[in-house]
Structures are given as structure tokens and as C-alpha cells.
Design a protein around this motif. Structure first.
Motif, PDB file in Angstrom:
ATOM      1  N   ARG A 124       0.793  -1.098  -0.034  1.00  0.00           N
ATOM      2  CA  ARG A 124      -0.043   0.108   0.160  1.00  0.00           C
ATOM      3  C   ARG A 124       0.908   1.348  -0.048  1.00  0.00           C
ATOM      4  N   LEU A 125       0.753   2.097  -0.846  1.00  0.00           N
ATOM      5  CA  LEU A 125       1.292   3.425  -1.097  1.00  0.00           C
ATOM      6  C   LEU A 125       0.394   4.468  -0.821  1.00  0.00           C
ATOM      7  N   VAL A 126       0.872   5.663  -0.112  1.00  0.00           N
ATOM      8  CA  VAL A 126       0.062   6.802  -0.153  1.00  0.00           C
ATOM      9  C   VAL A 126       0.976   7.763  -0.951  1.00  0.00           C
ATOM     10  N   PHE A 127       0.305   8.396  -1.787  1.00  0.00           N
ATOM     11  CA  PHE A 127       0.901   9.348  -2.689  1.00  0.00           C
ATOM     12  C   PHE A 127       0.230  10.865  -2.340  1.00  0.00           C
ATOM     13  N   LEU A 128       1.065  11.691  -1.824  1.00  0.00           N
ATOM     14  CA  LEU A 128       0.714  13.231  -1.626  1.00  0.00           C
ATOM     15  C   LEU A 128       1.681  14.159  -2.374  1.00  0.00           C
ATOM     16  N   SER A 129       0.704  14.998  -3.197  1.00  0.00           N
ATOM     17  CA  SER A 129       1.486  15.942  -3.944  1.00  0.00           C
ATOM     18  C   SER A 129       0.845  17.395  -3.647  1.00  0.00           C
ATOM     19  N   ASP A 130       1.584  18.286  -4.135  1.00  0.00           N
ATOM     20  CA  ASP A 130       1.040  19.653  -4.181  1.00  0.00           C
ATOM     21  C   ASP A 130       0.663  20.203  -2.825  1.00  0.00           C
ATOM     22  N   LEU A 131       1.264  19.924  -1.728  1.00  0.00           N
ATOM     23  CA  LEU A 131       0.846  20.544  -0.675  1.00  0.00           C
ATOM     24  C   LEU A 131       0.910  22.067  -0.584  1.00  0.00           C
ATOM     25  N   HIS A 132       1.945  22.580  -1.231  1.00  0.00           N
ATOM     26  CA  HIS A 132       2.098  23.895  -1.419  1.00  0.00           C
ATOM     27  C   HIS A 132       2.195  24.711   0.042  1.00  0.00           C
ATOM     28  N   SER A 133       2.770  24.065   0.735  1.00  0.00           N
ATOM     29  CA  SER A 133       2.933  24.767   2.262  1.00  0.00           C
ATOM     30  C   SER A 133       1.779  25.086   2.888  1.00  0.00           C
ATOM     31  N   CYS A 134       0.523  24.514   2.425  1.00  0.00           N
ATOM     32  CA  CYS A 134      -0.739  24.771   3.108  1.00  0.00           C
ATOM     33  C   CYS A 134      -0.936  24.242   4.511  1.00  0.00           C
ATOM     34  N   ASP A 135      -2.118  24.787   5.146  1.00  0.00           N
ATOM     35  CA  ASP A 135      -2.144  24.548   6.607  1.00  0.00           C
ATOM     36  C   ASP A 135      -3.187  23.476   6.830  1.00  0.00           C
ATOM     37  N   TYR A 136      -2.792  22.577   7.470  1.00  0.00           N
ATOM     38  CA  TYR A 136      -3.733  21.411   7.709  1.00  0.00           C
ATOM     39  C   TYR A 136      -3.781  20.904   9.509  1.00  0.00           C
ATOM     40  N   GLY A 137      -3.966  22.191  10.153  1.00  0.00           N
ATOM     41  CA  GLY A 137      -4.180  22.282  11.525  1.00  0.00           C
ATOM     42  C   GLY A 137      -2.751  22.246  12.327  1.00  0.00           C
ATOM     43  N   THR A 138      -3.140  22.245  13.683  1.00  0.00           N
ATOM     44  CA  THR A 138      -1.914  22.220  14.282  1.00  0.00           C
ATOM     45  C   THR A 138      -0.859  20.827  14.189  1.00  0.00           C
ATOM     46  N   GLY A 139       0.493  21.178  13.921  1.00  0.00           N
ATOM     47  CA  GLY A 139       1.214  20.245  13.659  1.00  0.00           C
ATOM     48  C   GLY A 139       0.950  19.421  12.269  1.00  0.00           C
ATOM     49  N   GLN A 140      -0.048  20.186  11.397  1.00  0.00           N
ATOM     50  CA  GLN A 140      -0.474  19.414  10.212  1.00  0.00           C
ATOM     51  C   GLN A 140      -1.255  18.133  10.358  1.00  0.00           C
ATOM     52  N   SER A 141      -1.879  18.217  11.795  1.00  0.00           N
ATOM     53  CA  SER A 141      -2.603  16.816  12.030  1.00  0.00           C
ATOM     54  C   SER A 141      -3.652  16.344  11.221  1.00  0.00           C
ATOM     55  N   GLU A 142      -4.334  17.199  10.569  1.00  0.00           N
ATOM     56  CA  GLU A 142      -5.566  16.952   9.934  1.00  0.00           C
ATOM     57  C   GLU A 142      -5.119  15.857   8.745  1.00  0.00           C
ATOM     58  N   LEU A 143      -3.890  16.459   8.103  1.00  0.00           N
ATOM     59  CA  LEU A 143      -3.446  15.356   7.214  1.00  0.00           C
ATOM     60  C   LEU A 143      -2.683  14.097   7.695  1.00  0.00           C
ATOM     61  N   LEU A 144      -1.899  14.376   8.519  1.00  0.00           N
ATOM     62  CA  LEU A 144      -1.217  13.405   8.947  1.00  0.00           C
ATOM     63  C   LEU A 144      -2.048  12.297   9.879  1.00  0.00           C
ATOM     64  N   GLU A 145      -3.129  12.555  10.391  1.00  0.00           N
ATOM     65  CA  GLU A 145      -4.043  11.645  10.895  1.00  0.00           C
ATOM     66  C   GLU A 145      -4.734  10.946   9.777  1.00  0.00           C
ATOM     67  N   LEU A 146      -4.988  11.643   8.705  1.00  0.00           N
ATOM     68  CA  LEU A 146      -5.902  10.855   7.461  1.00  0.00           C
ATOM     69  C   LEU A 146      -4.626   9.878   6.942  1.00  0.00           C
ATOM     70  N   VAL A 147      -3.409  10.254   6.809  1.00  0.00           N
ATOM     71  CA  VAL A 147      -2.395   9.348   6.229  1.00  0.00           C
ATOM     72  C   VAL A 147      -2.171   8.132   7.258  1.00  0.00           C
ATOM     73  N   GLU A 148      -2.375   8.283   8.397  1.00  0.00           N
ATOM     74  CA  GLU A 148      -2.112   7.308   9.343  1.00  0.00           C
ATOM     75  C   GLU A 148      -3.391   6.146   9.241  1.00  0.00           C
ATOM     76  N   ALA A 149      -4.426   6.578   9.056  1.00  0.00           N
ATOM     77  CA  ALA A 149      -5.770   5.831   8.759  1.00  0.00           C
ATOM     78  C   ALA A 149      -5.685   4.876   7.755  1.00  0.00           C
ATOM     79  N   GLN A 150      -4.783   5.118   6.537  1.00  0.00           N
ATOM     80  CA  GLN A 150      -4.674   4.201   5.764  1.00  0.00           C
ATOM     81  C   GLN A 150      -3.779   3.263   5.589  1.00  0.00           C
ATOM     82  N   GLY A 151      -2.904   3.103   6.767  1.00  0.00           N
ATOM     83  CA  GLY A 151      -1.857   2.153   7.061  1.00  0.00           C
ATOM     84  C   GLY A 151      -0.893   1.864   6.149  1.00  0.00           C
ATOM     85  N   PRO A 152      -0.094   2.938   5.410  1.00  0.00           N
ATOM     86  CA  PRO A 152       0.654   2.724   4.193  1.00  0.00           C
ATOM     87  C   PRO A 152       1.947   1.932   4.538  1.00  0.00           C
ATOM     88  N   ASP A 153       2.603   1.403   3.503  1.00  0.00           N
ATOM     89  CA  ASP A 153       3.927   0.744   3.650  1.00  0.00           C
ATOM     90  C   ASP A 153       5.043   1.902   3.280  1.00  0.00           C
TER      91      ASP A 153
END
Length: 277
Positions: A46-75
Motif C-alpha cells: 500500500r502506497l500513499v501518494f501526496l502532491s502539491d501541498l504548497h505549504s498549506c495549513d492542515y491544522g496544528t502540527g499538520q494533524s488533519e493531514l497526518l491523521e488521514l495518512v495514518e488511517a490508511q496504514g501505508p507501507d
């Protein structure tokens, strides 16, 4: 009585319009999943592919994005360019570095440049910063990753704005260095050059931002950089001449864009690599 009916009809139409526009302007990130089959694989990866963040804000410590990635269980996690924006005064690169560091601490994470890192004039510094955070930076280089007992060769290509000759030299080096027995992944920013990517098992790219505006089931994307109106590669999976699959992510940019996304929410891509039956 007729006047009241007309009034309520107008109110209902206005409410419907507000609802339609509001849904279209919902910029919460979504997960889209794709399956890629290969005879080179005996186990799922399982791959998670992320592109074009453009330094955008995803909550404190980027938690909104990181929690979403964590939930996918990538290799593995792959970053397809424009992770850092070039407008450093408006979009702090620290948000991009915070997200990258957290990803690299949890999963093997790989990165290539996009055009905005090149435009910043600080591409080399960005590479050094990301490498120091544990991210594997690929500039015309490949590396082998082991995941679920599978051998994956990850090939990274700089953005063409680093120089057309540089881009072509890197691509040719990567093409010559492919391991036939390994599942090969080309990580590159630009989908509009799809005709150049034949021979890699999977190519991952971003850049198009999903065509910015979409009409679900009718228009996959309205306008994309370097493709113009109704882009051929706005987002999704496409066959590649010469063999292989191109997967285009719609990216994570939101407040960085001058024109808001419409029915085109920021996207976390999950690519499930599976054995061909």
C-alpha cells in the motif's frame, strides 16, 4: 396564493443553490483509492501518494493531514513535488517541513521537486532540509525499497523547470537503470509528459490540481497548468503507451490557490499494488 407559492419556490431554489455551491467549496481532504495489478508482485503493498501541498495549513502540527495518512496504514509514502511553495512570505515552508518530518518518522518517505520548488530559487536548500528530516530525496536517482517482502524500485525525476536537458538526462538515466524483476515506480511532478513514461510499472504525478473546477460525472477538470482547458490528465488512472500506468493525484493545495477549488477537494491518494491473478 400564487404569490406565496412563487416566493417559496424562489426560497427553495436559493437554498438549493447555496447547498450546491457550499458542497462544491468543501475543501476538507478526501481519500481516493486505486488498485494496480502486477505479475511482479506476490503480496499487496500500500502506497500513499501526496502532491502539491504548497505549504498549506492542515491544522496544528499538520494533524488533519497526518491523521488521514495514518488511517490508511501505508507501507511507503511518496511526495510528488510542489510540497513547498515558492511564496515563502505568504506560505511558510515550515508547514511543509513539519508534515514531511512527521511522515518520515513513521514511514519510508520519498520526494521529488515540482516547479514551485524550482521557481523559489531554493530547490537545493529544500532538498537538503527534507533530507535532514529523514526524507529520501530523489533527483534523477533510484533506490530500492522492500515492503511486504516485495522489491520496489523507486525512481525520482526532478521537475522540467530544473532545465530541459537536466530532465531528459535524468529520465534516460532512470530508464537505463530499471531493474526488470522489480516493480518500478516513477515519481515525477508532470502528468502532461505521459508519453515519456512508458516502461515504468507505475508513474505517480500531480501538478494538475485536479483541473481546479470539476463537474462530477461530466467534467473531470476545467483548467490545469501546462495542459490548458479540459486537461487530459486532471486526476485518476491512465494507461501509458509503452506499458505501465499513470496515476495523477489532485493534490493538497487549498489556501495557496488564487481561484478556489470547486467540487475538487484536496486529495490523499492510496495506490494498492496487488498481485495479478
Amino acid at each position: 396564493m400564487a404569490g406565496k407559492k412563487k416566493k417559496w419556490a424562489w426560497i427553495a431554489a436559493a437554498a438549493l443553490l447555496i447547498g450546491v455551491v457550499g458542497k462544491g467549496l468543501d475543501h476538507r481532504p478526501v481519500v481516493r483509492r486505486y488498485e494496480v495489478k502486477s505479475e511482479k508482485l506476490t503480496q499487496r503493498v500500500r502506497l500513499v501518494f501526496l502532491s502539491d501541498l504548497h505549504s498549506c495549513d492542515y491544522g496544528t502540527g499538520q494533524s488533519e493531514l497526518l491523521e488521514l495518512v495514518e488511517a490508511q496504514g501505508p507501507d511507503l509514502v511518496l511526495l510528488g513535488g510542489d510540497w513547498v511553495d515558492d511564496e515563502w512570505d505568504r506560505l511558510s515552508p515550515e508547514r511543509a517541513y513539519t508534515a514531511a518530518q512527521a511522515l518520515a518518522e513513521r514511514w519510508p518517505t520519498y520526494y521529488v521537486t515540482g516547479n514551485h520548488e524550482i521557481w523559489s530559487g531554493q530547490a537545493q536548500q529544500i532538498k537538503v532540509e527534507l533530507a535532514a528530516l529523514g526524507v529520501t530525496v530523489l533527483s534523477g536517482e533510484s533506490t530500492v525499497a522492500e515492503a511486504q517482502g516485495q522489491r520496489l524500485q523507486i525512481c525520482g525525476l526532478d521537475d522540467p523547470d530544473a532545465g530541459e536537458n537536466v530532465w531528459r538526462r535524468e529520465l534516460e538515466t532512470l530508464r537505463r537503470g530499471r531493474e526488470e524483476a522489480a516493480f518500478t515506480i516513477l515519481l515525477t511532478h508532470r502528468p502532461e509528459r505521459a508519453e515519456e513514461y512508458g516502461g515504468f510499472d507505475l508513474t505517480l504525478s500531480g501538478h494538475a490540481h485536479g483541473g481546479q473546477w470539476r463537474i462530477p460525472a461530466l467534467v473531470n477538470g476545467l483548467l490545469a497548468p501546462d495542459q490548458g482547458f479540459f486537461p487530459a490528465y486532471a486526476g485518476g488512472v491512465y494507461p501509458v503507451d509503452g506499458g505501465g500506468t499513470l496515476l495523477v493525484g489532485r493534490g493538497l493545495a487549498r489556501e495557496s490557490t488564487r481561484v478556489p477549488r470547486f467540487y475538487n477537494p484536496p486529495e490523499v491518494v492510496v495506490a494498492e499494488l496487488v498481485p495479478a491473478l
